[in-house]
Design a protein around this motif. Structure first.
Motif, PDB file in Angstrom:
ATOM      1  N   ARG A  74      12.109  30.753  -3.518  1.00 40.23           N
ATOM      2  CA  ARG A  74      11.093  29.867  -2.955  1.00 40.23           C
ATOM      3  C   ARG A  74      11.049  30.013  -1.435  1.00 40.23           C
ATOM      4  N   MET A  75       9.880  29.778  -0.866  1.00 40.82           N
ATOM      5  CA  MET A  75       9.730  29.799   0.594  1.00 40.82           C
ATOM      6  C   MET A  75      10.213  28.467   1.169  1.00 40.82           C
ATOM      7  N   SER A  76      10.844  28.520   2.346  1.00 37.13           N
ATOM      8  CA  SER A  76      11.301  27.272   2.957  1.00 37.13           C
ATOM      9  C   SER A  76      10.174  26.603   3.729  1.00 37.13           C
ATOM     10  N   ASN A  77      10.338  25.304   3.926  1.00 33.35           N
ATOM     11  CA  ASN A  77       9.324  24.518   4.631  1.00 33.35           C
ATOM     12  C   ASN A  77       9.182  24.941   6.099  1.00 33.35           C
ATOM     13  N   VAL A  78      10.252  25.495   6.684  1.00 33.89           N
ATOM     14  CA  VAL A  78      10.189  25.949   8.083  1.00 33.89           C
ATOM     15  C   VAL A  78       9.388  27.250   8.170  1.00 33.89           C
ATOM     16  N   ILE A  79       9.634  28.148   7.221  1.00 34.99           N
ATOM     17  CA  ILE A  79       8.893  29.424   7.181  1.00 34.99           C
ATOM     18  C   ILE A  79       7.413  29.150   6.886  1.00 34.99           C
ATOM     19  N   ALA A  80       7.174  28.217   5.973  1.00 42.77           N
ATOM     20  CA  ALA A  80       5.780  27.883   5.624  1.00 42.77           C
ATOM     21  C   ALA A  80       5.047  27.310   6.832  1.00 42.77           C
ATOM     22  N   ALA A  81       5.793  26.677   7.746  1.00 40.14           N
ATOM     23  CA  ALA A  81       5.184  26.166   8.981  1.00 40.14           C
ATOM     24  C   ALA A  81       4.581  27.316   9.779  1.00 40.14           C
ATOM     25  N   ILE A  82       5.308  28.415   9.858  1.00 39.54           N
ATOM     26  CA  ILE A  82       4.776  29.595  10.565  1.00 39.54           C
ATOM     27  C   ILE A  82       3.515  30.069   9.857  1.00 39.54           C
TER      28      ILE A  82
END
Ligand SMILES: *Cc1c(COP(=O)(O)O)cnc(C)c1O
Length: 398
Positions: free
Chosen positions: A252-260
């Protein structure tokens, strides 16, 4: 030492909004492989591609792997894959114990040749594996229908999706679209990644949008996306404790990476426009070079094809260019601290797949020998282009 800064092939291009989304993740303490940015990024991807459902994942490779798991690819199964691509298109077949069958390219898009695809499917079904060899014997294989087809939109150029989809339908084989390089590309107005049973995207460091690493699985079928999310988060059954009845993955993608990713998506239209403008500048440059008696080709869009022009590529045969070939250009530009790269080496020519099944017409081998990717970042400046063209002038002047 080089006095001039390096011009990269496809460097990161942040827009500034990324940090607002990251700050929000920190302020709300959503530092996890789920959270509002993951949902928001998935929403952005659905909106942009028109596909009904999306799962943000740790990489494009993970997305392909999950797609093959959901299509029940098991040890010994044949899976058809475009040969002219990056190894990540094919590796997940082997993770599943499957056997790749590599299909060569057709000249006008460089993607999977529909005629070879059909021939290869029939050869697999009839067990004529000698047609798919390189002189090696595959006598252990049983006649079988391939379990899936992985088609790629290489360098952002759409594959011939009408023909490929029709063949997949005719033989009733699920189609997975590797659109890792093709976010924003369209085939007769429809987004790449939206044709197959599932499509995949990549946001790794040099793709058209970049989350430092990441990918997504797209599908109009919600079942696939729900199941992908379940498998990507360790396949946790519904229970207060940790209960597992299946093997899971940490994809799964992390919420911090998804922010980018959310920040990047606010600029995606500009990024595509900039890459297409790069292509146009190179096209005009080589038009002038060819007026001086050279024979350098750029890949034009056939009618109805819209490429995001992720990378601008050229092909040139040294014998038609006074001895100038892709290596001469690459080395000359490298000496001036400008990065270029040969086109993908086809999978069937890779040492790791040397004994693989393949249906080859030598198109991709020829492209690999004669093709070069030019600096194509959406943040190339006029000064960068001046440097690139000056260096190219030197090569073509001899
Ligand atoms: C980049 C790429 C992938 C893999 O994506 P990752 O996010 O790096 O795992 C797959 N296929 C193609 C064609 C790619 O270019």
């Amino acid at each position: 030492m080089h006095s001039l800064p390096r011009i990269w092939l496809s460097p990161p291009h942040m827009c500034g909004r990324e940090q607002d989304f990251i700050r929000n993740a920190f302020e709300t303490n959503w530092i996890a492989p789920l959270g509002p940015n993951v949902n928001g990024f998935e929403h952005d991807l659905r909106d942009f591609t028109g596909v009904k459902h999306a799962a943000a994942l740790s990489s494009g490779t993970a997305a392909i792997h999950l797609a093959l798991i959901m299509l029940h690819v098991k040890p010994g199964d044949l899976v058809i894959c475009q040969s002219f691509t990056f190894s990540a298109s094919a590796n997940p077949i082997v993770y599943q114990g499957g056997i790749p069958v590599f299909i060569d390219s057709e000249p006008d898009t460089w993607n999977m040749d529909p005629e070879l695809l059909e021939k290869a499917i029939i050869a697999c079904q009839e067990g004529r594996f000698s047609d798919l060899g390189n002189g090696l014997i595959h006598s252990h294989l049983k006649p079988q229908k391939p379990k899936a087809i992985i088609v790629v939109h290489l360098y952002g150029m759409p594959a011939k999706m009408d023909k490929i989809s029709a063949i997949a339908e005719k033989f009733d084989i699920p189609l997975v679209e590797d659109a890792a390089e093709a976010l924003g590309s369209r085939y007769h107005g429809k987004a790449c990644g939206s044709f197959g049973m599932m499509g995949i995207l990549s946001f790794n460091g040099n793709k058209i949008i970049n989350t430092s690493g990441g990918g997504a699985l797209l599908s109009d079928n919600e079942e696939y996306i729900l199941r992908a999310r379940f498998l990507a988060t360790q396949a946790r059954d519904h229970a207060p404790h940790y209960e597992h009845s299946q093997i899971g993955y940490n994809y799964r993608m992390s919420n911090v990476i998804a922010a980018i990713g959310r920040g990047q998506m606010t600029a995606v239209h500009e990024r595509i426009e900039a890459r297409r403008k790069n292509f146009e500048r190179y096209r005009q440059y080589f038009q002038v070079i060819n007026q001086r008696g050279f024979d350098v080709h750029v890949l034009l869009e056939p009618e109805g094809f819209y490429s995001n022009r992720w990378l601008t590529t050229i092909t040139l045969a040294p014998e038609k260019n006074r001895g100038v070939g892709r290596e001469k250009i690459r080395l000359h530009l490298e000496a001036q601290n400008i990065e270029t790269r040969p086109l993908w080496k086809p999978m069937h020519a890779q040492p790791v797949f040397s004994d693989s099944l393949r249906y080859s017409n030598h198109v991709s081998e020829h492209l690999f020998e004669n093709g070069l990717c030019l600096p194509s970042g959406s943040n190339l400046s006029d000064a960068d282009f001046e440097r690139i063209f000056r260096s190219l002038d030197q090569v073509f002047r001899g």
